[in-house]
Motif scaffolding. Structure first.
Motif, PDB file in Angstrom:
ATOM      1  N   ASN A   1       2.673   0.745   7.829  1.00 40.46           N
ATOM      2  CA  ASN A   1       1.577   1.370   8.597  1.00 40.46           C
ATOM      3  C   ASN A   1       0.874   2.475   7.803  1.00 40.46           C
TER       4      ASN A   1
ATOM      5  N   CYS B   1      -0.951   1.201   4.645  1.00 41.61           N
ATOM      6  CA  CYS B   1      -1.952   0.496   3.814  1.00 41.61           C
ATOM      7  C   CYS B   1      -2.815  -0.448   4.646  1.00 41.61           C
TER       8      CYS B   1
ATOM      9  N   ASP C   1       0.188  -7.333   0.145  1.00 41.79           N
ATOM     10  CA  ASP C   1       0.511  -5.920   0.346  1.00 41.79           C
ATOM     11  C   ASP C   1       0.009  -5.086  -0.831  1.00 41.79           C
TER      12      ASP C   1
ATOM     13  N   TYR D   1       0.343  -2.034  -1.385  1.00 39.87           N
ATOM     14  CA  TYR D   1       1.301  -0.992  -1.785  1.00 39.87           C
ATOM     15  C   TYR D   1       1.959  -1.395  -3.091  1.00 39.87           C
TER      16      TYR D   1
HETATM   17  P1  4NP Z   1       1.774  -1.623   4.384  1.00 45.34           P
HETATM   18  O1  4NP Z   1       2.281  -1.390   2.865  1.00 45.34           O
HETATM   19  O2  4NP Z   1       2.844  -2.431   5.054  1.00 45.34           O
HETATM   20  O3  4NP Z   1       0.495  -2.380   4.225  1.00 45.34           O
HETATM   21  O4  4NP Z   1       1.584  -0.238   4.969  1.00 45.34           O
HETATM   22  C1  4NP Z   1       3.532  -0.836   2.558  1.00 45.34           C
HETATM   23  C2  4NP Z   1       3.724   0.525   2.602  1.00 45.34           C
HETATM   24  C3  4NP Z   1       4.950   1.051   2.261  1.00 45.34           C
HETATM   25  C4  4NP Z   1       5.982   0.218   1.855  1.00 45.34           C
HETATM   26  C5  4NP Z   1       5.800  -1.146   1.829  1.00 45.34           C
HETATM   27  C6  4NP Z   1       4.574  -1.669   2.179  1.00 45.34           C
HETATM   28  N1  4NP Z   1       7.243   0.756   1.460  1.00 45.34           N
HETATM   29  O5  4NP Z   1       8.116  -0.011   1.055  1.00 45.34           O
HETATM   30  O6  4NP Z   1       7.424   1.972   1.566  1.00 45.34           O
END
Ligand code: 4NP
Length: 167
Positions: free
Chosen positions: A19, A21, A130, A132
């Motif tokens: 939550n 990206c 993703d 991230y």
């Molecule tokens: P999101 O991306 O699911 O699109 O917010 C990520 C943000 C953090 C992490 C993985 C995905 N993490 O492993 O911290």
């Protein structure tokens, strides 16, 4: 054309893993499109993560930058998906199949849970990558924009024009 409001505003919750990206980007984009289409009386939205790693955090700088380039701001703080969400929101739109599995594993209410890309005209039925891990925030922006447009086009098609609503 004036449109008849559904009995209750319809809630849409965007879900990803952290939550920070994808889902806060989708939420901010969707909210902007809802405002542009004058649909604020009919729809509300939020976003959440299946994980608890970033609770309370602002979105990732890459998400903020992609939004800023489009003139969109957000003050969202990350939160985790809650069992209440399955009754507060009619639609829970998830970013990838892992989110879909994790969301369905805790589902306890009537919300429709779907991959957000099912609403995309161009990228139907696929995962939002993703950013991230790979930094492709602009790709996510394009994909999620297309899906939000698709959802809103379908939503508007299903609204009944006022002049026909009570016949
Ligand atoms: P999101 O991306 O699911 O699109 O917010 C990520 C943000 C953090 C992490 C993985 C995905 N993490 O492993 O911290």
């Amino acid at each position: 054309m004036r449109l008849k409001s559904p009995a209750e505003p319809v809630g849409v919750l965007f879900v990803c893993l952290g939550n920070i990206c994808r889902s806060p980007m989708a939420e901010a984009l969707f909210q902007t499109m809802v405002r542009e289409r004058d649909l604020e009386a009919y729809l509300f939205c939020d976003s959440a993560g299946t994980g608890d790693y970033h609770i309370g955090s602002l979105p990732h700088p890459g998400t903020l930058e992609a939004l800023r380039t489009a003139g969109i701001t957000t003050t969202h703080r990350a939160r985790q998906l809650s069992t209440n969400d399955f009754t507060l929101f009619q639609y829970i739109l998830v970013m990838d199949r892992e989110n879909l599995r994790d969301t369905l594993a805790v589902a306890n209410g009537p919300a429709v849970v779907k991959l957000v890309m099912e609403y995309s005209a161009q990228h139907a039925d696929c995962d939002v990558p993703d950013p991230y891990f790979d930094g492709r925030f602009n790709t996510v922006f394009e994909m999620v924009s297309d899906a939000c447009r698709g959802f809103l086009n379908e939503f508007e098609r299903n609204l009944v024009p006022t002049e026909f609503a009570n016949r």
